[in-house]
Design an enzyme around this catalytic site. Structure first.
Site, short mmCIF file in Angstrom:
data_model
loop_
_atom_site.label_atom_id
_atom_site.label_comp_id
_atom_site.label_asym_id
_atom_site.label_seq_id
_atom_site.Cartn_x
_atom_site.Cartn_y
_atom_site.Cartn_z
N GLY A 30 12.10 65.55 19.91
CA GLY A 30 13.94 64.56 20.22
C GLY A 30 14.62 65.27 21.27
O GLY A 30 14.33 66.16 22.07
N ALA A 31 15.91 64.53 21.63
CA ALA A 31 16.78 64.74 22.55
C ALA A 31 16.51 63.98 24.30
O ALA A 31 16.26 65.70 24.40
CB ALA A 31 17.10 66.64 22.18
N LEU A 32 15.46 63.28 23.48
CA LEU A 32 14.77 63.02 25.07
C LEU A 32 14.99 62.73 26.25
O LEU A 32 16.52 62.11 25.70
CB LEU A 32 13.72 61.49 24.61
CG LEU A 32 12.95 61.89 23.72
CD1 LEU A 32 12.00 60.57 23.10
CD2 LEU A 32 12.10 63.46 23.40
N HIS A 36 10.95 64.94 28.97
CA HIS A 36 10.45 64.39 28.70
C HIS A 36 9.95 62.98 29.19
O HIS A 36 8.75 62.26 28.54
CB HIS A 36 10.80 64.01 26.93
CG HIS A 36 11.46 64.94 26.62
ND1 HIS A 36 12.82 65.20 25.82
CD2 HIS A 36 10.76 65.45 25.66
CE1 HIS A 36 12.42 66.71 25.23
NE2 HIS A 36 11.69 66.90 25.25
N GLY A 149 4.95 69.96 28.11
CA GLY A 149 5.37 69.78 29.33
C GLY A 149 4.98 71.12 30.36
O GLY A 149 5.17 72.14 29.19
N LYS A 151 7.18 73.70 31.52
CA LYS A 151 8.22 73.98 31.53
C LYS A 151 8.10 75.07 30.32
O LYS A 151 8.68 76.03 30.08
CB LYS A 151 9.67 73.42 31.18
CG LYS A 151 11.05 74.48 30.99
CD LYS A 151 12.15 73.69 30.73
CE LYS A 151 13.14 73.33 29.75
NZ LYS A 151 12.63 74.65 28.91
N ASP A 152 7.38 74.54 29.55
CA ASP A 152 6.96 75.61 28.06
C ASP A 152 5.65 76.27 28.54
O ASP A 152 5.08 75.99 27.70
CB ASP A 152 7.18 75.06 26.89
CG ASP A 152 8.42 74.58 26.27
OD1 ASP A 152 9.51 75.73 27.21
OD2 ASP A 152 9.25 73.25 26.84
N SER A 188 16.12 70.06 26.75
CA SER A 188 17.96 69.41 25.47
C SER A 188 19.09 70.25 25.28
O SER A 188 20.11 70.11 25.12
CB SER A 188 16.98 68.94 24.54
OG SER A 188 15.83 68.19 24.31
N ARG A 189 18.22 72.01 25.72
CA ARG A 189 19.44 72.79 25.13
C ARG A 189 20.61 72.35 26.88
O ARG A 189 21.34 73.46 26.73
CB ARG A 189 19.10 73.76 25.47
CG ARG A 189 18.09 73.90 24.04
CD ARG A 189 18.12 76.05 23.42
NE ARG A 189 17.41 75.92 22.32
CZ ARG A 189 16.17 75.67 21.78
NH1 ARG A 189 14.86 75.62 22.74
NH2 ARG A 189 15.63 75.49 20.53
#
Ligand code: PAF
Length: 313
Positions: A30-32, A36, A149, A151-152, A188-189
């Site tokens: 979440g926290a799209l 995302h 993604g 990024k990870d 999200s962070r």
């Protein structure tokens, strides 16, 4: 399209049963955000012409260590539903913890050696938690494709490896890193960062860029002030830039941020083989990932850039 919302495993099974054609899963917590959205768009493309996108929204407690941000992790469910609708998802699976973990999770998936370096070393148990929930989602959703993604990057590599090593009938696809206008990788962070922390944090993507530029043999790799003003750039891309020079360029880009207020506290800066995550040592040639993790204030950030380490001419 208004997605069907399933919050139980039974509801998911019913919604999944109505989907025709390939199903493309996008697992999220979440926290799209814009990152995302890029993953959702890639999923939409992959689902064409007759498939569907299914998004899971679940803040997975198993991948948070003691003292990490499970409690304060942003939860923006209404907004997430709107993003899923805008990006054409057919189903959103948003289970309660009790649906995913009805009892103590005694059996977990081990990431093996790839999951014990870098993120896995700094966050023991993190990849076990990720792989365990992703495997559960694969069993529940039965997707044809799942998109993650870049990024990870280590997460993506470890999940790819799980699907191969455990013979999972799922194709893993990737979506490129989305960057915010100032260069910070969408996360999200990022919402935790104050303006001053964010200014410091920008050193992370810049340092990675400096490393990538060094690998490409470009002058931009030089740290500010390293060459006299007006000095002419190199005539052509020089060859033979090895891992040490790339890491040195990236480290130089972090020096000022390490001394800033608030400071950037580097966890790791490393070059790795993108498939195995083994360190790209001095003899290494070919595609590599330059990866970094750092904390600014109380926010842990990760980022990476893909580059090529070329051999001597
Ligand atoms: O990348 C994430 O958001 C999470 O690690 C994932 C893959 C959804 C598993 O919880």
């Amino acid at each position: 399209m208004i997605p069907v919302l399933a919050s139980t495993k039974a509801g998911l099974a019913a919604a999944r049963g109505t989907l025709r054609g390939p199903v493309v899963l996008v697992p999220t917590m979440g926290a799209l955000h814009a990152g995302h959205r890029a993953v959702l768009r890639r999923a939409r493309e992959l689902s064409q012409p007759n498939g569907n996108v299914l998004v899971s929204v679940f803040v997975n407690p198993l991948q948070f260590g003691a003292g990490e941000d499970l409690v304060r992790y942003p939860r923006t469910f209404e907004q997430d539903m709107a993003v899923c609708a805008e990006e054409g998802a057919a189903v959103v699976f948003a289970p309660e913890r009790s649906q995913m973990y009805p009892a103590e999770q005694m059996v977990t998936v081990s990431p093996g050696p790839m999951g014990r370096v870098l993120e896995g070393k700094s966050r023991p148990g993190f990849f076990d938690g990720v792989l365990t929930v992703v495997l559960k989602l694969f069993h529940l959703v039965q997707p044809d494709i799942a998109v993650f993604g870049e990024k990870d990057a280590q997460q993506l590599a470890v999940i790819r490896r799980m699907t191969v090593d455990l013979n999972l009938p799922v194709e893993i696809a990737a979506a490129p890193i989305m960057r915010e206008p100032d260069g910070l990788a969408a996360s999200s962070r990022n919402s935790y960062l104050s303006a001053r922390e964010r200014a410091t944090a920008l050193a992370l993507p810049r340092a990675l860029q400096a490393g990538a530029a060094a690998a490409a043999g470009q002058r931009a790799a030089s740290p500010p002030g390293a060459s006299p003003p007006g000095a002419s750039p190199p005539a052509a891309a020089p060859a033979a830039v090895g891992p040490a020079a790339v890491l040195a360029a990236a480290h130089a880009g972090l020096a000022a941020a390490a001394a800033a207020d608030p400071p950037l506290v580097l966890d790791y800066l490393a070059l790795a083989d993108p498939a195995t995550f083994e360190p790209a040592g001095e003899g290494y040639r070919g595609q590599a990932l330059l990866l970094a993790a750092a904390t600014v204030g109380t926010t842990r950030l990760i980022d990476n850039v893909r580059l090529v380490l070329s051999g001597p001419p």
